[in-house]
Design a protein around this motif. Structure first.
Motif, short mmCIF file in Angstrom:
data_model
loop_
_atom_site.label_atom_id
_atom_site.label_comp_id
_atom_site.label_asym_id
_atom_site.label_seq_id
_atom_site.Cartn_x
_atom_site.Cartn_y
_atom_site.Cartn_z
N PRO A 46 0.81 -1.23 0.00
CA PRO A 46 0.00 0.00 0.00
C PRO A 46 0.84 1.27 0.00
CG PRO A 46 -0.01 -1.01 2.17
CD PRO A 46 0.67 -1.98 1.25
N GLN A 47 2.13 1.17 0.33
CA GLN A 47 3.02 2.33 0.33
C GLN A 47 4.33 1.99 -0.41
OE1 GLN A 47 3.04 3.10 4.73
NE2 GLN A 47 2.30 5.12 4.12
N ARG A 73 14.31 7.16 -12.36
CA ARG A 73 13.50 6.02 -11.99
C ARG A 73 12.01 6.39 -11.90
NH1 ARG A 73 14.62 8.22 -7.06
NH2 ARG A 73 13.31 7.66 -5.26
N MET A 74 11.18 5.38 -12.10
CA MET A 74 9.75 5.57 -11.94
C MET A 74 9.18 4.42 -11.12
SD MET A 74 8.37 7.24 -15.50
CE MET A 74 6.82 7.66 -14.68
N LEU A 75 8.01 4.65 -10.56
CA LEU A 75 7.34 3.65 -9.74
C LEU A 75 5.85 3.71 -10.04
CD1 LEU A 75 7.31 1.56 -7.41
CD2 LEU A 75 7.13 3.48 -5.82
N ILE A 76 5.29 2.57 -10.40
CA ILE A 76 3.86 2.48 -10.68
C ILE A 76 3.20 1.64 -9.60
CG2 ILE A 76 2.10 1.76 -12.35
CD1 ILE A 76 4.36 1.89 -14.49
N GLN A 77 2.11 2.14 -9.06
CA GLN A 77 1.30 1.39 -8.12
C GLN A 77 -0.05 1.13 -8.80
OE1 GLN A 77 -0.11 3.46 -4.64
NE2 GLN A 77 -0.32 1.59 -3.43
N TYR A 78 -0.32 -0.16 -9.07
CA TYR A 78 -1.57 -0.50 -9.72
C TYR A 78 -2.71 -0.58 -8.71
CZ TYR A 78 1.01 -1.21 -14.03
OH TYR A 78 1.80 -1.00 -15.15
N LEU A 82 -0.22 -3.78 -6.52
CA LEU A 82 1.01 -4.37 -7.03
C LEU A 82 1.91 -3.25 -7.53
CD1 LEU A 82 -0.02 -7.57 -9.05
CD2 LEU A 82 0.98 -7.41 -6.77
N PRO A 83 3.18 -3.22 -7.07
CA PRO A 83 4.10 -2.17 -7.49
C PRO A 83 4.98 -2.63 -8.64
CG PRO A 83 5.03 -3.34 -5.62
CD PRO A 83 3.74 -4.04 -5.98
N ASP A 84 5.42 -1.68 -9.45
CA ASP A 84 6.37 -1.97 -10.51
C ASP A 84 7.36 -0.82 -10.57
OD1 ASP A 84 7.22 -3.88 -12.29
OD2 ASP A 84 5.93 -3.24 -13.94
N GLY A 85 8.57 -1.07 -10.08
CA GLY A 85 9.60 -0.05 -10.04
C GLY A 85 10.52 -0.17 -11.25
N THR A 86 10.63 0.88 -12.05
CA THR A 86 11.44 0.83 -13.26
C THR A 86 12.57 1.86 -13.20
OG1 THR A 86 10.18 2.48 -14.54
CG2 THR A 86 9.35 0.21 -14.54
N CYS A 87 13.48 1.77 -14.17
CA CYS A 87 14.63 2.67 -14.20
C CYS A 87 14.33 3.98 -14.92
CB CYS A 87 15.80 1.99 -14.90
SG CYS A 87 15.50 1.72 -16.68
N PRO A 104 -3.71 1.98 -13.20
CA PRO A 104 -2.69 2.65 -12.38
C PRO A 104 -3.37 3.44 -11.26
CG PRO A 104 -2.40 3.13 -14.73
CD PRO A 104 -3.75 2.53 -14.57
N LYS A 105 -2.95 3.18 -10.05
CA LYS A 105 -3.47 3.88 -8.88
C LYS A 105 -2.65 5.14 -8.61
CE LYS A 105 -4.57 2.83 -4.01
NZ LYS A 105 -4.51 1.72 -3.01
N ALA A 106 -1.34 5.04 -8.79
CA ALA A 106 -0.43 6.17 -8.62
C ALA A 106 0.83 5.90 -9.44
CB ALA A 106 -0.06 6.37 -7.15
#
Length: 209
Positions: A46-47, A73-78, A82-87, A104-106
């Motif tokens: 959740p965080q 870097r980027m970070l997607i929170q669905y 579920l998080p997806d951290g990218t470069c 996408p939630k955030a």
């Protein structure tokens, strides 16, 4: 139109480009859903933006170190957390297209308006992106750098050129650049592998002597 609807339209437009000019509707496979191999592998959080580099150290799409590329870097929170951290935005665009059925939630990006390292994350809705400046890009020849304040973005533009846009336009630019960037990255990695093999062969020959 809110950001989520705009994002969906951007993704569909990108899918249309990737389909070689087919309509966005024709490029969508109704009912297929996201294949299991593309679902983000990290557990729901959740965080996810708290200590994101420690929790998601490597980009799942290219393997690059997110600490080294903290500024891009980027970070997607669905919506299911579920998080997806990218470069980079390049790899975030891949995540968003592969997970088109996951809302996408955030979405966060490294804030280059902030001093020090690593750069903190800022919500993409609050960021201004400098596209096509002299600043080196990450996973792309046409850089896309995010700033948490418009003042910082304008200062960077004055020093380096480029165009100031919001996230949806920066994402569209990432999809537009995808084919050329992937080809360039593939060639660079092939050359790197060839060089490593030559070095290994040379070392083996020296060892024999």
């Amino acid at each position: 139109m809110d950001r989520r609807e705009a994002l969906k339209l951007t993704l569909l437009a990108g899918a249309g480009i990737a389909a070689g000019g087919q309509s966005a509707h024709a490029a969508v496979c109704e009912g297929d859903g996201t294949p299991m191999q593309f679902i983000p592998k990290k557990p729901a959080d959740p965080q996810p933006n708290v200590n994101d580099i420690e929790k998601y150290p490597k980009c799942p799409y290219c393997g690059m170190d997110r600490k080294q590329f903290h500024h891009s870097r980027m970070l997607i929170q669905y919506s299911d957390d579920l998080p997806d951290g990218t470069c980079s935005l390049h790899c975030a665009a891949i995540s968003l297209s592969l997970n088109i059925d996951r809302e996408p939630k955030a979405i966060w990006v490294g804030d280059n308006a902030a001093a020090g390292e690593p750069k903190p994350l800022v919500d993409v809705d609050k960021a201004t992106f400098l596209v096509g400046s002299k600043i080196p890009g990450v996973m792309t020849a046409r850089s896309k750098v995010a700033y948490g304040t418009e003042e910082a973005a304008k200062a960077a533009q004055a020093a380096n050129g480029g165009e100031l846009v919001k996230f949806d336009d920066a994402l569209l630019a990432a999809y537009t650049d995808m084919a050329k960037d992937v080809s360039r990255i593939r060639k660079m990695r092939a050359e790197r592998r060839k060089k490593m093999m030559e070095q290994q062969a040379g070392a083996a020959m020296e060892h024999k002597h």
